[in-house]
Motif scaffolding. Structure first.
Motif, mmCIF file in Angstrom:
data_model
loop_
_atom_site.group_PDB
_atom_site.id
_atom_site.type_symbol
_atom_site.label_atom_id
_atom_site.label_comp_id
_atom_site.label_asym_id
_atom_site.label_seq_id
_atom_site.Cartn_x
_atom_site.Cartn_y
_atom_site.Cartn_z
ATOM 1 N N GLN A 1 0.908 -1.168 0.019
ATOM 2 C CA GLN A 1 -0.105 0.088 0.132
ATOM 3 C C GLN A 1 0.747 1.340 -0.038
ATOM 4 O OE1 GLN A 1 -3.520 0.097 0.152
ATOM 5 N NE2 GLN A 1 -3.151 2.299 -0.257
ATOM 6 N N HIS B 1 0.407 7.642 9.061
ATOM 7 C CA HIS B 1 0.182 6.089 8.717
ATOM 8 C C HIS B 1 1.692 5.641 7.925
ATOM 9 C CE1 HIS B 1 -4.312 5.308 9.214
ATOM 10 N NE2 HIS B 1 -3.809 6.021 10.212
ATOM 11 N N LYS C 1 2.790 1.996 8.458
ATOM 12 C CA LYS C 1 1.869 1.131 7.363
ATOM 13 C C LYS C 1 2.498 0.901 5.899
ATOM 14 C CE LYS C 1 -1.938 2.103 10.204
ATOM 15 N NZ LYS C 1 -3.331 1.263 10.575
ATOM 16 N N ASN D 1 -15.861 1.519 1.410
ATOM 17 C CA ASN D 1 -14.882 2.018 0.872
ATOM 18 C C ASN D 1 -14.062 3.150 1.846
ATOM 19 O OD1 ASN D 1 -12.617 2.000 -0.982
ATOM 20 N ND2 ASN D 1 -13.382 3.391 -2.200
ATOM 21 N N ASP E 1 -12.931 2.040 5.255
ATOM 22 C CA ASP E 1 -11.664 1.180 5.400
ATOM 23 C C ASP E 1 -10.512 1.926 5.552
ATOM 24 O OD1 ASP E 1 -10.390 -0.894 5.390
ATOM 25 O OD2 ASP E 1 -10.304 -1.066 3.105
ATOM 26 N N GLY F 1 -8.465 -3.749 0.698
ATOM 27 C CA GLY F 1 -8.042 -2.988 -0.707
ATOM 28 C C GLY F 1 -9.283 -2.686 -1.201
ATOM 29 N N ASP F 2 -9.365 -1.971 -2.370
ATOM 30 C CA ASP F 2 -10.728 -1.818 -3.072
ATOM 31 C C ASP F 2 -11.385 -3.066 -3.661
ATOM 32 O OD1 ASP F 2 -9.949 0.811 -2.718
ATOM 33 O OD2 ASP F 2 -10.662 1.483 -4.724
ATOM 34 N N ALA G 1 -11.777 14.577 7.408
ATOM 35 C CA ALA G 1 -12.895 13.290 7.159
ATOM 36 C C ALA G 1 -12.334 12.330 6.262
ATOM 37 C CB ALA G 1 -14.003 14.015 6.406
HETATM 38 C C1 57M Z 1 -10.278 4.788 0.725
HETATM 39 N N1 57M Z 1 -8.135 4.501 1.617
HETATM 40 C C2 57M Z 1 -7.493 4.513 2.942
HETATM 41 C C3 57M Z 1 -6.255 0.291 2.033
HETATM 42 C C4 57M Z 1 -7.825 -0.098 2.124
HETATM 43 C C5 57M Z 1 -13.327 12.258 -0.825
HETATM 44 C C6 57M Z 1 -12.155 11.833 0.298
HETATM 45 C C7 57M Z 1 -12.944 11.792 1.541
HETATM 46 C C8 57M Z 1 -11.883 10.391 -0.038
HETATM 47 C C9 57M Z 1 -10.997 9.692 0.965
HETATM 48 C C10 57M Z 1 -10.548 8.233 0.211
HETATM 49 O O1 57M Z 1 -9.926 8.337 -0.603
HETATM 50 N N2 57M Z 1 -11.121 7.138 0.847
HETATM 51 C C11 57M Z 1 -10.992 5.768 -0.041
HETATM 52 C C12 57M Z 1 -9.508 5.220 1.823
HETATM 53 C C13 57M Z 1 -6.331 3.643 2.555
HETATM 54 O O2 57M Z 1 -6.641 2.509 2.903
HETATM 55 C C14 57M Z 1 -6.500 1.570 1.449
HETATM 56 O O3 57M Z 1 -7.552 1.850 0.592
HETATM 57 C C15 57M Z 1 -8.437 0.625 0.738
HETATM 58 C C16 57M Z 1 -9.835 0.767 0.853
HETATM 59 N N3 57M Z 1 -10.125 1.468 -0.287
HETATM 60 O O4 57M Z 1 -7.970 -1.439 1.851
HETATM 61 O O5 57M Z 1 -5.786 -0.606 0.798
HETATM 62 C C17 57M Z 1 -5.389 3.857 4.168
HETATM 63 O O6 57M Z 1 -6.142 3.636 5.072
HETATM 64 C C18 57M Z 1 -5.300 2.876 6.089
HETATM 65 N N4 57M Z 1 -5.851 1.708 6.347
HETATM 66 C C19 57M Z 1 -5.330 1.213 7.512
HETATM 67 N N5 57M Z 1 -5.834 -0.156 7.898
HETATM 68 C C20 57M Z 1 -6.665 -0.973 7.110
HETATM 69 O O7 57M Z 1 -7.184 -1.980 7.315
HETATM 70 O O8 57M Z 1 -4.631 1.600 8.234
HETATM 71 C C21 57M Z 1 -6.627 1.103 5.642
HETATM 72 C C22 57M Z 1 -6.979 -0.301 5.689
HETATM 73 C C23 57M Z 1 -4.103 2.912 4.002
HETATM 74 C C24 57M Z 1 -3.871 2.950 5.645
HETATM 75 O O9 57M Z 1 -3.156 4.113 5.938
HETATM 76 O O10 57M Z 1 -3.174 3.671 3.311
HETATM 77 C C25 57M Z 1 -7.213 5.990 2.885
HETATM 78 O O11 57M Z 1 -7.636 6.427 4.029
HETATM 79 O O12 57M Z 1 -6.487 6.448 2.178
HETATM 80 N N6 57M Z 1 -9.966 10.426 1.370
HETATM 81 C C26 57M Z 1 -9.534 10.184 2.415
HETATM 82 O O13 57M Z 1 -9.907 9.300 3.133
HETATM 83 C C27 57M Z 1 -8.405 11.355 2.831
HETATM 84 N N7 57M Z 1 -9.267 12.455 3.502
HETATM 85 C C28 57M Z 1 -9.401 13.794 3.139
HETATM 86 O O14 57M Z 1 -8.501 14.199 2.194
HETATM 87 N N8 57M Z 1 -9.901 14.644 3.699
HETATM 88 C C29 57M Z 1 -10.413 15.923 3.384
HETATM 89 C C30 57M Z 1 -11.473 16.368 2.464
HETATM 90 C C31 57M Z 1 -11.333 15.714 1.004
HETATM 91 C C32 57M Z 1 -12.985 15.598 3.017
HETATM 92 C C33 57M Z 1 -10.644 16.834 4.584
HETATM 93 O O15 57M Z 1 -11.291 16.030 5.481
HETATM 94 O O16 57M Z 1 -10.364 18.055 4.700
HETATM 95 C C34 57M Z 1 -7.576 10.764 3.868
HETATM 96 N N9 57M Z 1 -6.758 9.802 3.491
HETATM 97 C C35 57M Z 1 -5.529 9.691 4.203
HETATM 98 N N10 57M Z 1 -4.890 10.378 4.694
HETATM 99 N N11 57M Z 1 -4.813 8.417 4.003
HETATM 100 C C36 57M Z 1 -6.557 12.178 4.092
HETATM 101 C C37 57M Z 1 -5.316 11.516 4.857
#
Ligand code: 57M
Length: 357
Positions: A55, A64, A67, A189, A192, A263-264, A319
């Protein structure tokens, strides 16, 4: 498959009678999927590590970085154990089972393509959100039309706690069902994002839907509970059992600190499966109750984005809402276990709504 192979010999071997009972096959399907995921999990993780299916971690947001490189696409483990178990234990002439398998596999393929794009390009963006939404909608729409076109289909909506309010949707069922399936998939999604965070509520929702589909498929119980009777839906309980077994096996490896992310390929498929089951047994509203955690996570994103666009300020520190609590300094496992607790409460509320009407 066992039903088709062994039950016909029940007159010679009385013990084979058990293959007739859905309850027996639910238990067997759960244990079979659990066993497969335990056996396949370790070699799959080693294979994903060897192939470097790790990842990529975003730089913004909660820390993270530790990870980084955790193998992803663990949804393959859930899907494999789920599908093998369902094929072994359910009635293969049941249209409901094939419908939910179709969505699960279709969304799984979509998720796999996305994961593959992320891993090979080694960034966390994958395929475009618009492309993903388009194909999710196409699959869900096709399924909704197929269900609606069944001669025996009755587009009545069940509303929890209101026994006598059963609006008839007519053709409007098609967009509603499409929305429910697509929304459920995306909500899982979004959820997760922490170890064990999505899979816990998925199992709790599957457990609740196990009971609901068994009840809907049993004319006497459905009549007694005054819920929509859906002949044949009992076989979805076998699917739910296998889903719980496969998910429990996955949780073994996804428990903190995770050795595997779904994952997705996992999150889109599991959410799609739950949405489809809800649509098939006509309990779309109860899905929003049972899957309340997924709803809260999704609403937190919608509120955050809308409020930011309007005012340039944020409601949450970040979020989806689990990031908000991370930023507040809550340990990851505290957030996860508390979200599970809320999920169990919501599952119980959903089940009690069957009688409290
Ligand atoms: C998937 N994916 C995880 C892993 C998992 C519009 C916006 C809110 C979308 C959102 C987003 O992209 N969500 C979709 C989230 C990622 O996990 C991977 O993705 C798969 C699921 N699709 O199976 O392969 C990360 O999550 C962590 N993880 C774990 N344990 C697990 O068992 O620790 C996942 C599974 C992994 C790992 O770190 O890498 C993800 O979070 O990316 N975007 C967000 O969630 C982002 N939020 C954001 O930008 N917020 C903004 C706005 C747009 C609302 C705000 O609040 O101002 C955050 N995502 C991350 N970091 N990673 C931003 C910070």
């Amino acid at each position: 498959m066992f039903y088709h192979l062994l039950y016909p010999f029940a007159s010679e071997f009385q013990a084979f009678n058990v293959f007739r009972y859905i309850t027996f096959r639910v238990g067997a399907a759960t244990l079979t999927a659990l066993f497969i995921s335990f056996v396949v999990g370790p070699p799959l993780i080693r294979m994903l590590e060897r192939l470097r299916v790790g990842q990529p971690i975003r730089e913004i947001g909660p820390d993270h970085q530790s990870k980084e490189g955790t193998p992803t696409m663990g949804g393959l483990l859930i899907l494999l154990s789920l599908l093998v178990s369902v094929l072994l234990w359910s009635n293969l002439d049941n249209a409901f089972v094939w419908t939910v398998i179709g969505v699960t596999v279709g969304y799984g393929i979509l998720g796999f393509i996305d994961d593959y794009a992320k891993v090979t390009r080694a960034n966390s963006s994958g395929i475009t959100a618009r492309m993903k939404l388009f194909w999710q909608t196409v699959i869900a729409f096709a399924v909704a039309v197929a269900i609606y076109s069944q001669p025996a289909f009755d587009a009545v909506l069940s509303v929890p706690f209101f026994k006598n309010f059963t609006p008839h949707l007519g053709w409007f069922y098609i967009p509603v069902a499409t929305f429910v399936i697509v929304a459920a998939s995306n909500a899982v999604n979004l959820t997760d994002g922490l170890d064990g965070l999505a899979i816990g509520p998925v199992m709790i929702a599957a457990g609740t839907f196990l009971v609901l589909s068994y009840a809907a498929g049993h004319t006497v119980i459905a009549d007694y509970l005054a819920i929509k009777s859906v002949p044949g839906a009992g076989h979805l309980a076998i699917f739910c059992g296998a889903l719980i077994g496969g998910s429990l096996g996955f949780l073994w490896f996804n428990a903190s600190p995770a050795q595997l992310f779904m994952g997705d390929v996992g999150s889109l498929a599991l959410g799609g499966a739950l949405g489809t089951i809800a649509v098939l047994i006509r309990q779309e509203f109860l899905l929003a109750v049972v899957g309340g955690i997924f709803v809260i996570e999704t609403l937190s994103v919608i509120i955050q984005v809308a409020y930011f666009k309007m005012t340039g300020e944020r409601v949450f520190l970040m979020a989806p809402i689990h990031h908000h609590f991370e930023k507040l300094g809550w340990p990851e496992q505290k957030i996860v276990v508390r979200f599970w607790i809320i999920s169990i409460i919501l599952g119980l509320i959903a089940l009690s709504s069957l009688k409290l009407r």
